[in-house]
Design a protein around this motif. Structure first.
Motif, PDB file in Angstrom:
ATOM      1  N   ASN A 159     -12.014  -4.060   6.285  1.00 50.12           N
ATOM      2  CA  ASN A 159     -11.763  -4.720   7.555  1.00 50.12           C
ATOM      3  C   ASN A 159     -12.619  -4.141   8.692  1.00 50.12           C
ATOM      4  O   ASN A 159     -13.471  -4.828   9.263  1.00 50.12           O
TER       5      ASN A 159
ATOM      6  N   ASN B 129       0.835  -1.212   0.000  1.00 53.35           N
ATOM      7  CA  ASN B 129       0.000   0.000   0.000  1.00 53.35           C
ATOM      8  C   ASN B 129       0.868   1.260   0.000  1.00 53.35           C
ATOM      9  O   ASN B 129       0.600   2.230  -0.712  1.00 53.35           O
TER      10      ASN B 129
ATOM     11  N   SER C 181      -1.223 -13.485   2.819  1.00 52.92           N
ATOM     12  CA  SER C 181      -1.102 -13.904   4.221  1.00 52.92           C
ATOM     13  C   SER C 181      -2.381 -13.683   5.022  1.00 52.92           C
ATOM     14  O   SER C 181      -2.355 -13.758   6.243  1.00 52.92           O
TER      15      SER C 181
ATOM     16  N   SER D 245       2.713 -10.057   0.054  1.00 47.73           N
ATOM     17  CA  SER D 245       1.650  -9.382  -0.689  1.00 47.73           C
ATOM     18  C   SER D 245       2.225  -9.067  -2.055  1.00 47.73           C
ATOM     19  O   SER D 245       3.426  -9.222  -2.289  1.00 47.73           O
TER      20      SER D 245
ATOM     21  N   GLU E 206     -10.706   0.321   0.086  1.00 51.37           N
ATOM     22  CA  GLU E 206     -10.374  -0.975   0.722  1.00 51.37           C
ATOM     23  C   GLU E 206     -11.478  -1.991   0.425  1.00 51.37           C
ATOM     24  O   GLU E 206     -12.646  -1.740   0.724  1.00 51.37           O
TER      25      GLU E 206
HETATM   26  C1  PLP Z   1      -7.288  -4.346   4.891  1.00 48.85           C
HETATM   27  C2  PLP Z   1      -5.840  -4.535   5.196  1.00 48.85           C
HETATM   28  N1  PLP Z   1      -4.931  -3.929   4.448  1.00 48.85           N
HETATM   29  C3  PLP Z   1      -3.613  -4.061   4.671  1.00 48.85           C
HETATM   30  C4  PLP Z   1      -3.144  -4.840   5.695  1.00 48.85           C
HETATM   31  C5  PLP Z   1      -1.667  -4.887   5.959  1.00 48.85           C
HETATM   32  O1  PLP Z   1      -1.108  -6.117   5.768  1.00 48.85           O
HETATM   33  P1  PLP Z   1       0.275  -6.526   6.512  1.00 48.85           P
HETATM   34  O2  PLP Z   1      -0.112  -6.895   7.897  1.00 48.85           O
HETATM   35  O3  PLP Z   1       0.762  -7.653   5.682  1.00 48.85           O
HETATM   36  O4  PLP Z   1       1.155  -5.345   6.466  1.00 48.85           O
HETATM   37  C6  PLP Z   1      -4.061  -5.511   6.524  1.00 48.85           C
HETATM   38  C7  PLP Z   1      -3.576  -6.357   7.637  1.00 48.85           C
HETATM   39  O5  PLP Z   1      -4.304  -6.995   8.340  1.00 48.85           O
HETATM   40  C8  PLP Z   1      -5.447  -5.350   6.272  1.00 48.85           C
HETATM   41  O6  PLP Z   1      -6.369  -5.932   7.045  1.00 48.85           O
END
Ligand code: PLP
Length: 349
Positions: free
Chosen positions: A140, A63, A200, A209, A136
Protein backbone atom coordinates in the motif's frame (compact mmCIF):
# COMPACT_ATOMS: atom_id res chain seq x y z
CA UNK A 1 -19.38 13.75 -6.72
CA UNK A 2 -17.14 12.70 -9.59
CA UNK A 3 -14.94 10.09 -7.92
CA UNK A 4 -13.86 8.94 -4.48
CA UNK A 5 -10.21 8.04 -4.93
CA UNK A 6 -9.30 7.91 -1.24
CA UNK A 7 -9.17 4.12 -1.19
CA UNK A 8 -10.57 1.02 -2.84
CA UNK A 9 -12.35 0.39 0.46
CA UNK A 10 -14.94 3.03 -0.52
CA UNK A 11 -16.71 0.83 -3.08
CA UNK A 12 -20.39 0.17 -2.51
CA UNK A 13 -22.14 -3.07 -3.40
CA UNK A 14 -23.99 -2.94 -6.72
CA UNK A 15 -27.41 -4.38 -7.44
CA UNK A 16 -26.26 -7.87 -8.46
CA UNK A 17 -24.12 -8.18 -5.34
CA UNK A 18 -26.96 -6.93 -3.15
CA UNK A 19 -29.33 -9.50 -4.70
CA UNK A 20 -26.84 -12.28 -3.97
CA UNK A 21 -26.62 -11.01 -0.40
CA UNK A 22 -30.38 -10.83 0.00
CA UNK A 23 -30.78 -14.38 -1.29
CA UNK A 24 -27.97 -15.90 0.82
CA UNK A 25 -28.70 -19.00 2.82
CA UNK A 26 -27.58 -18.39 6.38
CA UNK A 27 -27.07 -20.15 9.70
CA UNK A 28 -25.14 -19.60 12.93
CA UNK A 29 -21.51 -19.41 11.90
CA UNK A 30 -20.17 -19.71 15.46
CA UNK A 31 -21.65 -23.21 15.24
CA UNK A 32 -20.16 -23.47 11.72
CA UNK A 33 -23.69 -23.78 10.34
CA UNK A 34 -23.71 -20.93 7.86
CA UNK A 35 -23.66 -22.59 4.43
CA UNK A 36 -22.67 -19.41 2.59
CA UNK A 37 -19.67 -18.83 4.82
CA UNK A 38 -18.61 -22.44 4.44
CA UNK A 39 -18.87 -22.12 0.68
CA UNK A 40 -16.84 -18.91 0.73
CA UNK A 41 -14.16 -20.43 2.96
CA UNK A 42 -13.81 -23.48 0.73
CA UNK A 43 -13.64 -21.41 -2.41
CA UNK A 44 -11.05 -19.04 -0.94
CA UNK A 45 -8.90 -21.94 0.21
CA UNK A 46 -9.03 -23.32 -3.33
CA UNK A 47 -8.13 -20.00 -4.96
CA UNK A 48 -5.27 -19.26 -2.55
CA UNK A 49 -3.89 -22.81 -2.59
CA UNK A 50 -4.17 -23.32 1.17
CA UNK A 51 -5.91 -26.22 2.92
CA UNK A 52 -8.41 -24.01 4.72
CA UNK A 53 -9.65 -20.46 5.26
CA UNK A 54 -11.56 -18.55 7.93
CA UNK A 55 -13.88 -15.63 7.22
CA UNK A 56 -13.13 -12.72 9.57
CA UNK A 57 -14.56 -9.21 9.84
CA UNK A 58 -11.44 -7.34 8.68
CA UNK A 59 -7.93 -7.54 7.25
CA UNK A 60 -6.58 -6.22 10.52
CA UNK A 61 -8.14 -9.11 12.42
CA UNK A 62 -6.85 -11.69 10.01
CA UNK A 63 -3.28 -10.29 10.06
CA UNK A 64 -3.35 -10.08 13.83
CA UNK A 65 -4.67 -13.62 14.31
CA UNK A 66 -1.84 -14.81 12.04
CA UNK A 67 0.68 -12.98 14.24
CA UNK A 68 -0.90 -14.30 17.41
CA UNK A 69 -0.76 -17.90 16.24
CA UNK A 70 2.77 -17.84 14.89
CA UNK A 71 4.59 -16.00 17.68
CA UNK A 72 4.90 -16.00 21.46
CA UNK A 73 4.97 -12.91 23.69
CA UNK A 74 8.49 -11.44 23.56
CA UNK A 75 9.16 -12.68 20.02
CA UNK A 76 10.21 -10.49 17.14
CA UNK A 77 8.37 -10.07 13.82
CA UNK A 78 10.39 -8.94 10.79
CA UNK A 79 8.53 -6.47 8.65
CA UNK A 80 9.01 -3.73 6.06
CA UNK A 81 8.85 -0.38 7.85
CA UNK A 82 5.98 1.05 5.76
CA UNK A 83 3.76 -2.01 6.10
CA UNK A 84 0.11 -1.77 7.05
CA UNK A 85 0.60 -4.28 9.88
CA UNK A 86 3.24 -2.02 11.42
CA UNK A 87 1.85 1.45 10.65
CA UNK A 88 -1.94 1.20 10.52
CA UNK A 89 -3.10 -1.57 12.85
CA UNK A 90 -3.24 0.52 16.01
CA UNK A 91 -0.27 -1.17 17.67
CA UNK A 92 -2.13 -4.48 17.69
CA UNK A 93 0.97 -6.70 17.38
CA UNK A 94 2.54 -5.56 20.65
CA UNK A 95 -0.84 -4.96 22.34
CA UNK A 96 -2.55 -8.27 21.55
CA UNK A 97 0.34 -10.67 21.04
CA UNK A 98 3.20 -9.08 23.01
CA UNK A 99 5.56 -9.10 20.03
CA UNK A 100 8.09 -6.49 18.95
CA UNK A 101 8.76 -5.54 15.35
CA UNK A 102 12.14 -5.44 13.66
CA UNK A 103 11.72 -3.12 10.70
CA UNK A 104 13.77 -2.51 7.61
CA UNK A 105 12.72 0.29 5.28
CA UNK A 106 13.07 -0.42 1.60
CA UNK A 107 10.97 0.21 -1.47
CA UNK A 108 13.15 -2.37 -3.21
CA UNK A 109 11.70 -5.65 -2.01
CA UNK A 110 14.65 -7.74 -3.14
CA UNK A 111 17.01 -5.61 -1.10
CA UNK A 112 14.51 -5.71 1.72
CA UNK A 113 14.37 -9.50 1.74
CA UNK A 114 18.14 -9.73 1.95
CA UNK A 115 18.29 -7.11 4.71
CA UNK A 116 15.49 -8.82 6.64
CA UNK A 117 17.24 -12.18 6.37
CA UNK A 118 20.27 -10.57 7.98
CA UNK A 119 18.15 -9.42 10.91
CA UNK A 120 16.98 -12.85 12.05
CA UNK A 121 18.03 -12.95 15.68
CA UNK A 122 20.09 -15.75 17.12
CA UNK A 123 18.03 -17.42 19.79
CA UNK A 124 20.21 -16.46 22.76
CA UNK A 125 19.45 -15.74 26.39
CA UNK A 126 19.49 -12.02 25.57
CA UNK A 127 17.59 -11.71 22.34
CA UNK A 128 13.99 -11.74 21.27
CA UNK A 129 13.35 -14.82 19.11
CA UNK A 130 12.51 -14.05 15.49
CA UNK A 131 9.48 -16.18 14.79
CA UNK A 132 7.62 -14.53 11.91
CA UNK A 133 8.24 -12.50 8.79
CA UNK A 134 5.40 -10.50 7.25
CA UNK A 135 5.30 -9.51 3.58
CA UNK A 136 2.70 -7.14 2.10
CA UNK A 137 1.66 -7.83 -1.50
CA UNK A 138 0.70 -5.48 -3.07
CA UNK A 139 2.31 -2.86 -0.86
CA UNK A 140 0.00 0.00 0.00
CA UNK A 141 2.40 2.75 1.17
CA UNK A 142 4.89 1.87 -1.56
CA UNK A 143 2.29 2.75 -4.16
CA UNK A 144 0.55 -0.59 -4.73
CA UNK A 145 3.87 -2.23 -5.66
CA UNK A 146 4.03 -5.93 -6.32
CA UNK A 147 6.40 -8.15 -4.41
CA UNK A 148 8.51 -9.33 -7.36
CA UNK A 149 8.95 -12.96 -8.38
CA UNK A 150 12.67 -12.80 -7.56
CA UNK A 151 11.76 -11.57 -4.06
CA UNK A 152 9.33 -14.45 -3.62
CA UNK A 153 12.10 -16.86 -4.66
CA UNK A 154 14.35 -15.36 -2.02
CA UNK A 155 11.60 -15.63 0.57
CA UNK A 156 11.21 -19.32 -0.25
CA UNK A 157 14.95 -19.83 0.07
CA UNK A 158 14.89 -17.91 3.35
CA UNK A 159 12.13 -20.26 4.49
CA UNK A 160 14.34 -23.28 3.90
CA UNK A 161 17.26 -21.76 5.79
CA UNK A 162 15.10 -20.70 8.75
CA UNK A 163 12.45 -23.39 9.20
CA UNK A 164 11.64 -22.03 12.66
CA UNK A 165 10.51 -18.69 11.21
CA UNK A 166 6.97 -18.63 9.79
CA UNK A 167 5.96 -16.53 6.79
CA UNK A 168 2.76 -14.54 6.59
CA UNK A 169 1.50 -12.59 3.58
CA UNK A 170 -0.71 -9.55 4.07
CA UNK A 171 -2.44 -10.11 0.75
CA UNK A 172 -5.18 -7.52 1.18
CA UNK A 173 -4.59 -6.72 -2.51
CA UNK A 174 -3.11 -10.01 -3.70
CA UNK A 175 -5.88 -9.98 -6.35
CA UNK A 176 -4.27 -6.91 -7.91
CA UNK A 177 -0.85 -8.57 -7.91
CA UNK A 178 -2.30 -11.65 -9.59
CA UNK A 179 -4.03 -9.66 -12.32
CA UNK A 180 -0.98 -7.47 -12.95
CA UNK A 181 1.55 -10.33 -13.09
CA UNK A 182 -0.61 -12.98 -14.74
CA UNK A 183 0.31 -15.37 -11.92
CA UNK A 184 -2.40 -17.17 -10.02
CA UNK A 185 -3.07 -16.11 -6.43
CA UNK A 186 -1.95 -19.58 -5.33
CA UNK A 187 1.38 -19.13 -7.14
CA UNK A 188 1.96 -15.82 -5.41
CA UNK A 189 1.23 -17.36 -2.01
CA UNK A 190 3.23 -20.52 -2.53
CA UNK A 191 5.73 -20.98 0.31
CA UNK A 192 3.80 -18.90 2.88
CA UNK A 193 2.45 -20.44 6.08
CA UNK A 194 -0.50 -18.09 6.19
CA UNK A 195 -2.10 -15.30 4.20
CA UNK A 196 -4.72 -12.68 4.79
CA UNK A 197 -6.82 -11.78 1.76
CA UNK A 198 -9.43 -9.01 1.73
CA UNK A 199 -12.77 -8.90 -0.07
CA UNK A 200 -13.43 -5.28 0.88
CA UNK A 201 -10.62 -3.64 -1.14
CA UNK A 202 -10.17 -4.13 -4.90
CA UNK A 203 -12.82 -6.87 -5.03
CA UNK A 204 -15.46 -4.39 -3.89
CA UNK A 205 -17.36 -6.41 -1.28
CA UNK A 206 -18.68 -4.54 1.74
CA UNK A 207 -17.22 -6.67 4.54
CA UNK A 208 -14.59 -9.18 5.38
CA UNK A 209 -11.28 -10.90 4.87
CA UNK A 210 -10.08 -14.47 5.10
CA UNK A 211 -7.16 -15.95 6.97
CA UNK A 212 -5.77 -18.85 4.96
CA UNK A 213 -3.45 -21.59 6.15
CA UNK A 214 -3.24 -25.24 7.14
CA UNK A 215 -6.30 -26.93 8.63
CA UNK A 216 -4.58 -26.89 11.99
CA UNK A 217 -3.76 -23.16 11.82
CA UNK A 218 -7.30 -22.29 10.75
CA UNK A 219 -8.83 -24.38 13.54
CA UNK A 220 -6.72 -22.49 16.06
CA UNK A 221 -7.56 -19.20 14.31
CA UNK A 222 -11.26 -19.92 14.84
CA UNK A 223 -10.69 -19.94 18.57
CA UNK A 224 -8.66 -16.68 18.58
CA UNK A 225 -11.36 -15.04 16.43
CA UNK A 226 -13.93 -16.08 19.05
CA UNK A 227 -11.71 -14.86 21.90
CA UNK A 228 -11.33 -11.46 20.23
CA UNK A 229 -15.06 -11.11 19.70
CA UNK A 230 -15.02 -11.79 15.97
CA UNK A 231 -17.36 -14.79 15.99
CA UNK A 232 -20.30 -13.92 13.78
CA UNK A 233 -23.75 -15.43 13.52
CA UNK A 234 -25.81 -15.17 10.29
CA UNK A 235 -22.93 -13.44 8.54
CA UNK A 236 -23.63 -15.38 5.35
CA UNK A 237 -25.45 -12.21 4.28
CA UNK A 238 -22.16 -10.32 4.08
CA UNK A 239 -20.14 -13.39 3.06
CA UNK A 240 -22.42 -13.67 0.01
CA UNK A 241 -21.12 -10.26 -1.07
CA UNK A 242 -17.56 -11.52 -0.68
CA UNK A 243 -18.36 -14.69 -2.62
CA UNK A 244 -19.97 -12.66 -5.38
CA UNK A 245 -16.90 -10.41 -5.53
CA UNK A 246 -14.53 -13.38 -5.63
CA UNK A 247 -16.43 -14.87 -8.55
CA UNK A 248 -17.20 -11.74 -10.56
CA UNK A 249 -14.78 -8.93 -9.74
CA UNK A 250 -11.29 -10.35 -10.07
CA UNK A 251 -10.73 -10.00 -13.79
CA UNK A 252 -12.11 -6.48 -13.98
CA UNK A 253 -9.33 -5.23 -11.68
CA UNK A 254 -7.28 -4.82 -14.89
CA UNK A 255 -9.50 -1.80 -15.64
CA UNK A 256 -8.48 -0.19 -12.34
CA UNK A 257 -4.83 -0.64 -13.26
CA UNK A 258 -5.42 1.00 -16.64
CA UNK A 259 -7.09 3.98 -14.96
CA UNK A 260 -4.22 4.29 -12.49
CA UNK A 261 -1.97 4.45 -15.57
CA UNK A 262 -4.01 7.40 -16.88
CA UNK A 263 -3.55 9.24 -13.58
CA UNK A 264 0.16 8.45 -13.51
CA UNK A 265 0.59 9.93 -16.97
CA UNK A 266 -1.25 13.03 -15.82
CA UNK A 267 0.93 13.30 -12.70
CA UNK A 268 4.12 12.97 -14.76
CA UNK A 269 2.87 15.79 -16.98
CA UNK A 270 1.99 17.98 -13.97
CA UNK A 271 5.44 17.41 -12.48
CA UNK A 272 7.08 18.71 -15.64
CA UNK A 273 4.56 21.55 -16.25
CA UNK A 274 4.55 22.81 -12.65
CA UNK A 275 7.90 21.73 -11.15
CA UNK A 276 7.49 24.14 -8.21
CA UNK A 277 4.09 22.78 -7.26
CA UNK A 278 3.98 19.13 -8.30
CA UNK A 279 7.22 17.88 -6.87
CA UNK A 280 7.26 14.21 -7.53
CA UNK A 281 5.22 11.18 -8.53
CA UNK A 282 6.05 8.20 -6.31
CA UNK A 283 4.50 5.93 -8.89
CA UNK A 284 5.48 7.24 -12.33
CA UNK A 285 4.62 3.78 -13.69
CA UNK A 286 2.08 2.30 -11.30
CA UNK A 287 2.02 -1.48 -11.17
CA UNK A 288 -1.52 -1.75 -9.84
CA UNK A 289 -4.26 0.64 -8.68
CA UNK A 290 -2.46 3.31 -6.62
CA UNK A 291 -0.85 6.57 -7.63
CA UNK A 292 0.80 9.17 -5.47
CA UNK A 293 1.55 12.80 -6.26
CA UNK A 294 3.71 14.94 -4.01
CA UNK A 295 3.04 18.64 -3.60
CA UNK A 296 4.66 21.01 -1.11
CA UNK A 297 3.66 19.76 2.35
CA UNK A 298 2.15 23.14 3.26
CA UNK A 299 -0.02 22.98 0.13
CA UNK A 300 -1.26 19.41 0.46
CA UNK A 301 -4.41 20.20 2.43
CA UNK A 302 -5.37 23.07 0.07
CA UNK A 303 -4.99 20.70 -2.85
CA UNK A 304 -7.12 18.05 -1.13
CA UNK A 305 -9.79 20.65 -0.26
CA UNK A 306 -9.84 22.15 -3.75
CA UNK A 307 -10.19 18.70 -5.33
CA UNK A 308 -12.95 17.84 -2.90
CA UNK A 309 -14.82 21.03 -3.83
CA UNK A 310 -14.67 19.81 -7.44
CA UNK A 311 -16.00 16.38 -6.50
CA UNK A 312 -12.76 14.40 -6.42
CA UNK A 313 -11.77 12.91 -3.07
CA UNK A 314 -8.12 11.96 -2.42
CA UNK A 315 -6.15 11.02 0.67
CA UNK A 316 -3.24 13.02 2.09
CA UNK A 317 -0.73 10.53 3.52
CA UNK A 318 1.87 12.93 5.01
CA UNK A 319 4.95 14.70 3.66
CA UNK A 320 2.91 16.39 0.91
CA UNK A 321 1.93 13.06 -0.63
CA UNK A 322 -1.58 12.69 -1.98
CA UNK A 323 -2.88 9.24 -2.78
CA UNK A 324 -5.39 8.32 -5.46
CA UNK A 325 -6.69 4.75 -5.72
CA UNK A 326 -8.74 3.45 -8.64
CA UNK A 327 -11.46 0.87 -8.08
CA UNK A 328 -14.84 -0.55 -9.05
CA UNK A 329 -16.66 2.74 -8.40
CA UNK A 330 -14.33 4.82 -10.60
CA UNK A 331 -15.67 4.06 -14.07
CA UNK A 332 -13.69 4.93 -17.18
CA UNK A 333 -16.03 7.71 -18.26
CA UNK A 334 -15.19 9.87 -15.20
CA UNK A 335 -11.44 9.82 -15.86
CA UNK A 336 -11.34 12.94 -18.11
CA UNK A 337 -13.20 14.91 -15.42
CA UNK A 338 -10.87 13.58 -12.70
CA UNK A 339 -7.80 14.58 -14.75
CA UNK A 340 -9.25 18.00 -15.46
CA UNK A 341 -9.92 18.56 -11.72
CA UNK A 342 -6.32 17.66 -10.82
CA UNK A 343 -4.88 19.96 -13.48
CA UNK A 344 -7.12 22.88 -12.49
CA UNK A 345 -6.48 22.49 -8.77
CA UNK A 346 -2.74 22.31 -9.18
CA UNK A 347 -2.74 25.35 -11.45
CA UNK A 348 -4.74 27.25 -8.81
CA UNK A 349 -2.46 26.36 -5.88
C1 PLP B 1 -2.33 -3.64 2.92
C2 PLP B 1 -3.46 -3.67 3.90
N1 PLP B 1 -3.51 -4.64 4.81
C3 PLP B 1 -4.50 -4.72 5.71
C4 PLP B 1 -5.51 -3.80 5.74
C5 PLP B 1 -6.55 -3.88 6.82
O1 PLP B 1 -7.81 -4.14 6.37
P1 PLP B 1 -9.11 -3.72 7.24
O2 PLP B 1 -9.30 -2.26 7.00
O3 PLP B 1 -10.17 -4.58 6.67
O4 PLP B 1 -8.80 -4.02 8.65
C6 PLP B 1 -5.51 -2.75 4.80
C7 PLP B 1 -6.60 -1.74 4.81
O5 PLP B 1 -6.68 -0.86 4.01
C8 PLP B 1 -4.45 -2.68 3.86
O6 PLP B 1 -4.38 -1.69 2.97
Amino acid sequence: MIADLRSDTFTRPGLAMRSAMAAAEVGDDVFQEDPTIRELEEEVAGVTGFDAALYVPSGTMSNQIAINLQTRPGDSVLIEAESHVFIYEAGAGPALSGIQFDCVYSADFIQWTDAAAGLVREDTLHSATTSLIVVENTHNRHGGRIFPAAGLERIRAFRQKHPGVSLHCDGARIWNAAVATGNSVAELLNGFDSASVCFSKGLGAPVGSALCGSRELVARARKVRKRWGGGMRQAGIVAAGALYALRHHRERIAEDHERAGILAELFRGLCSDYPNKALSAKTPDPQTNMVYLQVRPDQAQSMVDALSAMGVLVLPTGGGWIRAVTHLDVPGHVMPKVCDAFARCLKGL
